[in-house]
Design a protein around this motif. Structure first.
Motif, short mmCIF file in Angstrom:
data_model
loop_
_atom_site.label_atom_id
_atom_site.label_comp_id
_atom_site.label_asym_id
_atom_site.label_seq_id
_atom_site.Cartn_x
_atom_site.Cartn_y
_atom_site.Cartn_z
N THR A 36 0.82 -1.21 0.00
CA THR A 36 0.00 0.00 0.00
C THR A 36 0.85 1.26 0.00
O THR A 36 0.35 2.35 -0.25
CB THR A 36 -0.97 0.04 1.20
N ARG A 37 2.16 1.11 0.29
CA ARG A 37 3.07 2.26 0.30
C ARG A 37 4.09 2.21 -0.83
O ARG A 37 4.77 3.19 -1.09
CB ARG A 37 3.82 2.33 1.64
N CYS A 38 4.20 1.07 -1.50
CA CYS A 38 5.19 0.91 -2.57
C CYS A 38 4.69 1.52 -3.87
O CYS A 38 3.63 1.17 -4.37
CB CYS A 38 5.51 -0.57 -2.79
N THR A 39 5.48 2.45 -4.41
CA THR A 39 5.16 3.06 -5.70
C THR A 39 6.22 2.71 -6.74
O THR A 39 6.26 3.33 -7.80
CB THR A 39 5.08 4.60 -5.59
N GLU A 40 7.07 1.72 -6.42
CA GLU A 40 8.21 1.39 -7.28
C GLU A 40 9.07 2.63 -7.50
O GLU A 40 9.68 2.80 -8.55
CB GLU A 40 7.77 0.79 -8.61
N CYS A 41 9.06 3.52 -6.55
CA CYS A 41 9.80 4.79 -6.56
C CYS A 41 9.27 5.79 -7.58
O CYS A 41 9.90 6.83 -7.81
CB CYS A 41 11.30 4.57 -6.71
N VAL A 42 8.11 5.52 -8.17
CA VAL A 42 7.47 6.49 -9.07
C VAL A 42 7.25 7.78 -8.27
O VAL A 42 6.79 7.75 -7.13
CB VAL A 42 6.13 5.94 -9.61
N GLY A 43 7.62 8.89 -8.86
CA GLY A 43 7.50 10.18 -8.20
C GLY A 43 8.78 10.61 -7.50
O GLY A 43 8.97 11.78 -7.20
N HIS A 44 9.65 9.64 -7.23
CA HIS A 44 10.92 9.93 -6.56
C HIS A 44 12.12 9.71 -7.47
O HIS A 44 13.01 10.55 -7.54
CB HIS A 44 11.09 9.05 -5.32
N PHE A 45 12.17 8.54 -8.11
CA PHE A 45 13.32 8.13 -8.92
C PHE A 45 12.84 7.47 -10.21
O PHE A 45 11.69 7.04 -10.31
CB PHE A 45 14.20 7.14 -8.14
N GLU A 46 13.74 7.33 -11.15
CA GLU A 46 13.43 6.66 -12.41
C GLU A 46 13.36 5.14 -12.26
O GLU A 46 12.71 4.46 -13.04
CB GLU A 46 14.48 7.01 -13.47
N THR A 47 14.08 4.59 -11.28
CA THR A 47 14.10 3.15 -11.05
C THR A 47 13.81 2.86 -9.59
O THR A 47 14.01 3.72 -8.71
CB THR A 47 15.47 2.54 -11.42
N SER A 48 13.41 1.65 -9.31
CA SER A 48 13.13 1.21 -7.94
C SER A 48 14.46 1.08 -7.20
O SER A 48 15.30 0.24 -7.54
CB SER A 48 12.40 -0.12 -7.94
#
Length: 88
Positions: A36-48
């Motif tokens: 529920t908290r994992c965005t695959e780093c979308v919004g933060h970084f290009e990759t997880s």
């Protein structure tokens, strides 16, 4: 899609501090990811970031929690809103 950690995890402790959404935590036996908290780093970084640092390659996409890029972006915005305005 959210990510998850397989039982190949060696508890090396490198993934947890890399997660910008605080989605990774120590489980009973291995680290786990709160989908529920994992965005695959979308919004933060290009990759997880957890995938990038994992030395045993044990963080695949979670087929149980399929999400589009748009859904991940919406989750990112929700999480950022919660950070700015935490529940009392």
């Amino acid at each position: 899609m959210a990510l998850y950690i397989t039982d190949e995890c060696i508890n090396c402790d490198v993934c947890e501090p890399e997660c910008p959404n605080d989605a990774i935590f120590q489980g009973e036996l291995i680290y786990q990811i709160d989908w529920t908290r994992c965005t695959e780093c979308v919004g933060h970084f290009e990759t997880s970031q957890c995938v990038e640092v994992c030395p045993v390659d044990c963080i695949p996409v979670d087929p149980e929690h399929v999400e589009s890029r748009q859904e991940l972006e919406l989750k990112y915005h929700r999480l950022m809103q919660e950070k700015r305005h935490p529940a009392a």
